[in-house]
Design an enzyme around this catalytic site. Structure first.
Site, PDB file in Angstrom:
ATOM      1  N   ASN A   9       0.835  -1.262   0.092  1.00  0.00           N
ATOM      2  CA  ASN A   9      -0.226  -0.067   0.011  1.00  0.00           C
ATOM      3  C   ASN A   9       0.812   1.204  -0.068  1.00  0.00           C
ATOM      4  O   ASN A   9       1.486   1.590   1.131  1.00  0.00           O
ATOM      5  CB  ASN A   9      -0.851   0.008   1.361  1.00  0.00           C
ATOM      6  CG  ASN A   9      -1.770   1.264   1.382  1.00  0.00           C
ATOM      7  OD1 ASN A   9      -1.776   2.044   0.554  1.00  0.00           O
ATOM      8  ND2 ASN A   9      -2.374   1.316   2.651  1.00  0.00           N
ATOM      9  N   LYS A  11      -0.029   4.305  -0.310  1.00  0.00           N
ATOM     10  CA  LYS A  11      -0.769   5.483   0.296  1.00  0.00           C
ATOM     11  C   LYS A  11      -0.365   6.678  -0.403  1.00  0.00           C
ATOM     12  O   LYS A  11      -0.521   6.357  -1.779  1.00  0.00           O
ATOM     13  CB  LYS A  11      -0.150   5.800   1.910  1.00  0.00           C
ATOM     14  CG  LYS A  11      -0.223   4.312   2.806  1.00  0.00           C
ATOM     15  CD  LYS A  11      -0.008   4.654   4.128  1.00  0.00           C
ATOM     16  CE  LYS A  11       0.080   3.304   4.712  1.00  0.00           C
ATOM     17  NZ  LYS A  11       0.304   3.615   6.443  1.00  0.00           N
ATOM     18  N   HIS A  95      -9.437   0.953   5.325  1.00  0.00           N
ATOM     19  CA  HIS A  95      -8.098   1.163   5.989  1.00  0.00           C
ATOM     20  C   HIS A  95      -8.185   1.932   7.128  1.00  0.00           C
ATOM     21  O   HIS A  95      -9.092   2.986   7.109  1.00  0.00           O
ATOM     22  CB  HIS A  95      -7.184   1.637   5.057  1.00  0.00           C
ATOM     23  CG  HIS A  95      -5.598   1.667   5.404  1.00  0.00           C
ATOM     24  ND1 HIS A  95      -5.294   2.590   6.430  1.00  0.00           N
ATOM     25  CD2 HIS A  95      -4.706   0.897   5.093  1.00  0.00           C
ATOM     26  CE1 HIS A  95      -4.077   2.318   6.604  1.00  0.00           C
ATOM     27  NE2 HIS A  95      -3.430   1.352   6.038  1.00  0.00           N
ATOM     28  N   GLU A  97      -6.765   4.433   8.294  1.00  0.00           N
ATOM     29  CA  GLU A  97      -6.558   5.825   7.929  1.00  0.00           C
ATOM     30  C   GLU A  97      -7.588   6.364   7.461  1.00  0.00           C
ATOM     31  O   GLU A  97      -7.985   7.717   7.671  1.00  0.00           O
ATOM     32  CB  GLU A  97      -5.144   6.094   7.115  1.00  0.00           C
ATOM     33  CG  GLU A  97      -3.819   5.836   7.728  1.00  0.00           C
ATOM     34  CD  GLU A  97      -2.865   5.430   6.905  1.00  0.00           C
ATOM     35  OE1 GLU A  97      -2.764   5.355   5.632  1.00  0.00           O
ATOM     36  OE2 GLU A  97      -1.743   4.774   7.656  1.00  0.00           O
ATOM     37  N   GLU A 167      -5.162  -5.373  10.793  1.00  0.00           N
ATOM     38  CA  GLU A 167      -4.353  -4.396  10.960  1.00  0.00           C
ATOM     39  C   GLU A 167      -4.356  -3.859  12.187  1.00  0.00           C
ATOM     40  O   GLU A 167      -5.194  -2.848  12.581  1.00  0.00           O
ATOM     41  CB  GLU A 167      -4.298  -3.322   9.673  1.00  0.00           C
ATOM     42  CG  GLU A 167      -4.101  -4.027   8.351  1.00  0.00           C
ATOM     43  CD  GLU A 167      -3.486  -2.760   7.435  1.00  0.00           C
ATOM     44  OE1 GLU A 167      -2.473  -3.102   6.999  1.00  0.00           O
ATOM     45  OE2 GLU A 167      -4.147  -1.827   7.292  1.00  0.00           O
ATOM     46  N   GLY A 173       2.482   1.706  10.805  1.00  0.00           N
ATOM     47  CA  GLY A 173       3.720   2.855  10.686  1.00  0.00           C
ATOM     48  C   GLY A 173       4.051   3.363  11.928  1.00  0.00           C
ATOM     49  O   GLY A 173       4.954   4.255  12.082  1.00  0.00           O
ATOM     50  N   SER A 213       3.667  -2.764  10.349  1.00  0.00           N
ATOM     51  CA  SER A 213       4.897  -2.567  10.265  1.00  0.00           C
ATOM     52  C   SER A 213       5.676  -4.025   9.996  1.00  0.00           C
ATOM     53  O   SER A 213       6.587  -4.448  10.455  1.00  0.00           O
ATOM     54  CB  SER A 213       5.327  -2.195  11.870  1.00  0.00           C
ATOM     55  OG  SER A 213       5.065  -0.901  11.823  1.00  0.00           O
TER      56      SER A 213
HETATM   57  C1  PEP Z   1      -0.707  -0.093   5.984  1.00  0.00           C
HETATM   58  O1  PEP Z   1      -0.473   0.854   5.414  1.00  0.00           O
HETATM   59  O2  PEP Z   1      -1.566  -0.850   5.838  1.00  0.00           O
HETATM   60  C2  PEP Z   1       0.324  -0.560   6.943  1.00  0.00           C
HETATM   61  C3  PEP Z   1       0.268  -1.714   7.475  1.00  0.00           C
HETATM   62  O3  PEP Z   1       1.433   0.227   7.063  1.00  0.00           O
HETATM   63  P1  PEP Z   1       2.851  -0.254   7.627  1.00  0.00           P
HETATM   64  O4  PEP Z   1       3.346  -1.331   7.078  1.00  0.00           O
HETATM   65  O5  PEP Z   1       4.009   1.069   7.473  1.00  0.00           O
HETATM   66  O6  PEP Z   1       2.823  -0.121   9.033  1.00  0.00           O
END
Ligand code: PEP
Length: 252
Positions: A9, A11, A95, A97, A167, A173, A213
């Site tokens: 992703n 973003k 997601h 975010e 997630e 992040g 992460s």
């Molecule tokens: C994501 O954006 O779905 C995500 C898991 O980000 P990151 O791997 O940076 O934690």
């Protein structure tokens, strides 16, 4: 048995030039990969251009979001048909975010899931708990409720095209990742929930992937868990070498 799914992703990162550079490098690094399904979710503006670059590679494309109406006066929104005809097979929905910054709710997530399936896209539905919810022991009840609401009204057959992404919000992040055992516990609970909601047959193709992460140095242990069917990768998907190493995780 479906292949594991590793999705990157991007973003709101990469302009067209940077996206092209990243895909060209990834095409090289991922040559011959076929044991894993590889997805990239670039910004909308790059999708069509990149669709030509990935055509003869293992990489497939994914939208980061969509709107549930087919067309009309919805300034700034993107329909499933637009994503599909630009070259996407999948779309990320709900997601954290989007839930946090754009106030998406379980109800709008459900509308988007229904629209994605109507428009021939495979939804990747994101669910996850906050740190506070985890500390209060509410992780499993929170994500189960999110999944129930996201899948409300869908026939079992629709499950064929659905991927769930667990997630944990506190791991996105932040550099903190759920331990393989913590993630497995939630994935197992979600698998059980799906069995309660739908018949066994419709679940054969439903993957539950982990995000938060994920890096080159933790993917192998995450993928060693029986109910982790892949990963949704944010930050590490912006570096070709790191993402390629994640795709080439050491098999169970
Ligand atoms: C994501 O954006 O779905 C995500 C898991 O980000 P990151 O791997 O940076 O934690």
């Amino acid at each position: 048995m479906l292949r594991p799914l590793i999705a990157g992703n991007w973003k709101m990162n990469t302009n067209i030039h940077q996206g092209v550079e990243l895909v060209i490098r990834l095409r090289e690094l991922l040559k011959g990969v076929d044991a894993v399904e590889v997805l990239l979710a670039p910004p909308f503006t790059s999708i069509y251009h990149l669709s030509h670059l990935v055509a003869d590679s293992p990489i497939r494309l994914c939208g980061q979001n969509l709107f549930w109406e087919k067309s009309g006066a919805f300034t700034g929104e993107i329909s499933g048909d637009m994503l599909k005809t630009a070259g996407c097979d999948y779309v990320i929905i709900g997601h954290s975010e989007r839930r946090e910054y754009f106030k998406e709710s379980d109800e709008t997530v459900n509308k988007k899931v229904v629209a994605a399936i109507r428009d021939g896209l495979k939804p990747i539905i994101c669910v996850g708990e906050t740190l506070e919810e985890r500390e209060k022991g509410k992780s499993i009840s929170k994500v189960k409720l999110q999944v129930k609401k996201a899948l409300a009204g869908l026939p079992g057959g629709a499950l064929r095209d659905i991927t769930l992404a667990y997630e944990p919000i506190w791991a996105i992040g932040t550099g903190k990742t759920a331990s393989p055992e913590e993630a497995e516990e939630v994935h197992n609970a979600l698998r059980e929930l799906l069995f309660e909601m739908f018949d066994t047959d419709s679940l054969k193709n439903t993957r539950i992937i982990y995000g938060g992460s994920v890096k080159a140095d933790n993917i192998d242990s995450l993928m060693s868990q029986p109910n982790i069917d892949g990963a949704l990768v944010g930050g590490a998907s912006l570096k070709a070498e790191d993402f390629a190493r994640i795709v080439k995780f050491l098999p169970r």
